[in-house]
Motif scaffolding. Structure first.
Motif, PDB file in Angstrom:
ATOM      1  N   VAL A   1     106.590  57.492 -35.980  1.00  0.00           N
ATOM      2  CA  VAL A   1     105.883  57.715 -36.941  1.00  0.00           C
ATOM      3  C   VAL A   1     104.355  57.158 -36.999  1.00  0.00           C
ATOM      4  O   VAL A   1     104.376  55.791 -36.743  1.00  0.00           O
ATOM      5  N   LEU A   2     103.276  57.814 -36.938  1.00  0.00           N
ATOM      6  CA  LEU A   2     101.931  57.311 -36.731  1.00  0.00           C
ATOM      7  C   LEU A   2     101.434  57.123 -38.146  1.00  0.00           C
ATOM      8  O   LEU A   2     101.192  57.955 -38.958  1.00  0.00           O
ATOM      9  N   ASP A   3     101.000  55.834 -38.699  1.00  0.00           N
ATOM     10  CA  ASP A   3     100.691  55.707 -39.726  1.00  0.00           C
ATOM     11  C   ASP A   3      99.066  55.174 -39.933  1.00  0.00           C
ATOM     12  O   ASP A   3      98.757  54.349 -38.954  1.00  0.00           O
ATOM     13  N   THR A   4      98.421  55.698 -40.620  1.00  0.00           N
ATOM     14  CA  THR A   4      96.913  55.503 -40.628  1.00  0.00           C
ATOM     15  C   THR A   4      96.646  54.300 -41.417  1.00  0.00           C
ATOM     16  O   THR A   4      95.339  53.958 -41.213  1.00  0.00           O
ATOM     17  N   ARG A   5      97.489  53.592 -42.007  1.00  0.00           N
ATOM     18  CA  ARG A   5      97.163  52.712 -42.795  1.00  0.00           C
ATOM     19  C   ARG A   5      97.390  51.224 -42.186  1.00  0.00           C
ATOM     20  O   ARG A   5      97.036  50.196 -42.503  1.00  0.00           O
ATOM     21  N   LYS A   6      98.425  51.270 -41.007  1.00  0.00           N
ATOM     22  CA  LYS A   6      98.906  50.163 -40.344  1.00  0.00           C
ATOM     23  C   LYS A   6      98.396  50.139 -39.058  1.00  0.00           C
ATOM     24  O   LYS A   6      98.376  51.071 -38.192  1.00  0.00           O
ATOM     25  N   PRO A   7      98.242  48.879 -38.220  1.00  0.00           N
ATOM     26  CA  PRO A   7      97.762  48.886 -37.008  1.00  0.00           C
ATOM     27  C   PRO A   7      98.874  49.343 -36.251  1.00  0.00           C
ATOM     28  O   PRO A   7     100.059  49.127 -36.511  1.00  0.00           O
ATOM     29  N   ILE A   8      98.808  50.037 -34.852  1.00  0.00           N
ATOM     30  CA  ILE A   8     100.097  50.420 -33.969  1.00  0.00           C
ATOM     31  C   ILE A   8      99.725  49.318 -32.545  1.00  0.00           C
ATOM     32  O   ILE A   8      98.658  49.283 -32.087  1.00  0.00           O
ATOM     33  N   HIS A   9     100.817  48.970 -32.185  1.00  0.00           N
ATOM     34  CA  HIS A   9     100.784  48.013 -31.136  1.00  0.00           C
ATOM     35  C   HIS A   9     100.990  49.129 -29.940  1.00  0.00           C
ATOM     36  O   HIS A   9     102.058  49.902 -29.978  1.00  0.00           O
ATOM     37  N   PHE A  10     100.069  49.119 -28.843  1.00  0.00           N
ATOM     38  CA  PHE A  10     100.353  50.084 -27.937  1.00  0.00           C
ATOM     39  C   PHE A  10     100.115  49.462 -26.584  1.00  0.00           C
ATOM     40  O   PHE A  10      99.347  48.613 -26.288  1.00  0.00           O
ATOM     41  N   VAL A  11     101.193  49.907 -25.760  1.00  0.00           N
ATOM     42  CA  VAL A  11     101.345  49.414 -24.428  1.00  0.00           C
ATOM     43  C   VAL A  11     101.107  50.500 -23.068  1.00  0.00           C
ATOM     44  O   VAL A  11     101.942  51.660 -23.221  1.00  0.00           O
ATOM     45  N   LEU A  12     100.318  50.312 -22.271  1.00  0.00           N
ATOM     46  CA  LEU A  12     100.348  51.201 -21.095  1.00  0.00           C
ATOM     47  C   LEU A  12     100.820  50.441 -19.744  1.00  0.00           C
ATOM     48  O   LEU A  12     100.248  49.279 -19.612  1.00  0.00           O
ATOM     49  N   LYS A  13     101.867  50.999 -19.298  1.00  0.00           N
ATOM     50  CA  LYS A  13     102.367  50.274 -18.038  1.00  0.00           C
ATOM     51  C   LYS A  13     101.991  51.055 -16.806  1.00  0.00           C
ATOM     52  O   LYS A  13     102.161  52.349 -16.681  1.00  0.00           O
ATOM     53  N   SER A  14     101.782  50.368 -15.963  1.00  0.00           N
ATOM     54  CA  SER A  14     101.342  50.829 -14.504  1.00  0.00           C
ATOM     55  C   SER A  14     102.548  50.983 -13.599  1.00  0.00           C
ATOM     56  O   SER A  14     103.140  49.923 -13.486  1.00  0.00           O
ATOM     57  N   ASN A  15     102.506  51.887 -12.807  1.00  0.00           N
ATOM     58  CA  ASN A  15     103.807  52.037 -11.764  1.00  0.00           C
ATOM     59  C   ASN A  15     103.313  51.630 -10.540  1.00  0.00           C
ATOM     60  O   ASN A  15     103.946  51.659  -9.551  1.00  0.00           O
ATOM     61  N   LYS A  16     101.967  51.509 -10.319  1.00  0.00           N
ATOM     62  CA  LYS A  16     101.533  51.255  -9.072  1.00  0.00           C
ATOM     63  C   LYS A  16     101.136  49.844  -8.667  1.00  0.00           C
ATOM     64  O   LYS A  16     101.356  48.955  -9.569  1.00  0.00           O
ATOM     65  N   SER A  17     100.846  49.277  -7.745  1.00  0.00           N
ATOM     66  CA  SER A  17     100.640  48.337  -7.300  1.00  0.00           C
ATOM     67  C   SER A  17      99.206  47.742  -7.414  1.00  0.00           C
ATOM     68  O   SER A  17      98.850  46.713  -6.810  1.00  0.00           O
ATOM     69  N   ILE A  18      98.520  48.619  -8.088  1.00  0.00           N
ATOM     70  CA  ILE A  18      97.213  48.260  -8.713  1.00  0.00           C
ATOM     71  C   ILE A  18      97.252  47.001  -9.536  1.00  0.00           C
ATOM     72  O   ILE A  18      97.839  47.038 -10.637  1.00  0.00           O
ATOM     73  N   ASN A  19      96.259  45.928  -9.308  1.00  0.00           N
ATOM     74  CA  ASN A  19      96.290  44.847 -10.174  1.00  0.00           C
ATOM     75  C   ASN A  19      95.478  45.119 -11.303  1.00  0.00           C
ATOM     76  O   ASN A  19      94.024  45.087 -11.217  1.00  0.00           O
ATOM     77  N   LEU A  20      95.883  45.443 -12.542  1.00  0.00           N
ATOM     78  CA  LEU A  20      94.869  46.137 -13.550  1.00  0.00           C
ATOM     79  C   LEU A  20      94.077  44.769 -14.177  1.00  0.00           C
ATOM     80  O   LEU A  20      92.945  45.069 -14.595  1.00  0.00           O
ATOM     81  N   TYR A  21      94.609  43.562 -13.871  1.00  0.00           N
ATOM     82  CA  TYR A  21      93.932  42.447 -14.456  1.00  0.00           C
ATOM     83  C   TYR A  21      92.321  42.158 -13.796  1.00  0.00           C
ATOM     84  O   TYR A  21      91.378  41.921 -14.111  1.00  0.00           O
ATOM     85  N   LEU A  22      92.400  42.519 -12.535  1.00  0.00           N
ATOM     86  CA  LEU A  22      91.232  42.650 -11.731  1.00  0.00           C
ATOM     87  C   LEU A  22      90.334  43.656 -12.208  1.00  0.00           C
ATOM     88  O   LEU A  22      89.032  43.366 -11.997  1.00  0.00           O
ATOM     89  N   ARG A  23      90.645  44.798 -12.782  1.00  0.00           N
ATOM     90  CA  ARG A  23      89.693  45.528 -13.411  1.00  0.00           C
ATOM     91  C   ARG A  23      89.581  45.687 -14.742  1.00  0.00           C
ATOM     92  O   ARG A  23      89.115  46.658 -15.587  1.00  0.00           O
ATOM     93  N   ARG A  24      89.975  44.495 -15.627  1.00  0.00           N
ATOM     94  CA  ARG A  24      90.053  44.145 -16.932  1.00  0.00           C
ATOM     95  C   ARG A  24      88.458  44.574 -17.491  1.00  0.00           C
ATOM     96  O   ARG A  24      88.602  45.028 -18.534  1.00  0.00           O
ATOM     97  N   HIS A  25      87.623  44.197 -17.168  1.00  0.00           N
ATOM     98  CA  HIS A  25      86.184  44.430 -17.635  1.00  0.00           C
ATOM     99  C   HIS A  25      85.800  46.147 -17.639  1.00  0.00           C
ATOM    100  O   HIS A  25      85.539  46.474 -18.698  1.00  0.00           O
ATOM    101  N   GLU A  26      86.053  46.749 -16.713  1.00  0.00           N
ATOM    102  CA  GLU A  26      85.988  48.235 -16.595  1.00  0.00           C
ATOM    103  C   GLU A  26      86.793  48.702 -17.892  1.00  0.00           C
ATOM    104  O   GLU A  26      86.638  49.748 -18.520  1.00  0.00           O
ATOM    105  N   LEU A  27      87.977  48.193 -17.807  1.00  0.00           N
ATOM    106  CA  LEU A  27      89.085  48.930 -18.764  1.00  0.00           C
ATOM    107  C   LEU A  27      88.542  48.614 -20.327  1.00  0.00           C
ATOM    108  O   LEU A  27      88.733  49.401 -21.243  1.00  0.00           O
ATOM    109  N   GLN A  28      88.202  47.246 -20.451  1.00  0.00           N
ATOM    110  CA  GLN A  28      87.469  46.917 -21.837  1.00  0.00           C
ATOM    111  C   GLN A  28      86.417  47.850 -22.205  1.00  0.00           C
ATOM    112  O   GLN A  28      86.162  48.431 -23.155  1.00  0.00           O
ATOM    113  N   LYS A  29      85.663  47.943 -21.403  1.00  0.00           N
ATOM    114  CA  LYS A  29      84.161  48.893 -21.613  1.00  0.00           C
ATOM    115  C   LYS A  29      84.847  50.218 -21.922  1.00  0.00           C
ATOM    116  O   LYS A  29      84.344  50.912 -22.833  1.00  0.00           O
TER     117      LYS A  29
END
Length: 86
Positions: A1-29
């Motif tokens: 259930v999606l609640d507009t009154r409470k925060p949602i913890h969301f996780v996106l999981k990668s299945n590739k060998s790409i290191n997301l941490y090295l691209r963190r600034h691009e992802l944050q933008k």
């Protein structure tokens, strides 16, 4: 259930060998850009090597769906098709 009154913890999981941490600034933008566009408030976010956590608050379900589609689609186009597992 999606609640507009409470925060949602969301996780996106990668299945590739790409290191997301090295691209963190691009992802944050991208997160900031799409959060403003779709009215999503970002409380916290953390980029790890193979997954990305963020805590968000949404205003409505339709904008949330558009936000998730936009951010995952844009990142997949930049980092490669089939990037996300969950």
């Amino acid at each position: 259930v999606l609640d507009t009154r409470k925060p949602i913890h969301f996780v996106l999981k990668s299945n590739k060998s790409i290191n997301l941490y090295l691209r963190r600034h691009e992802l944050q933008k991208l997160l900031i850009r799409y959060a403003k566009k779709f009215g999503v408030k970002v409380y916290k976010e953390s980029v790890q090597r193979d997954h990305w956590h963020f805590c968000i608050k949404i205003t409505n379900r339709h904008l949330y769906q558009a936000f998730i589609r936009a951010i995952t689609g844009t990142i997949a186009r930049r980092l490669g098709k089939g990037l996300w597992t969950q």
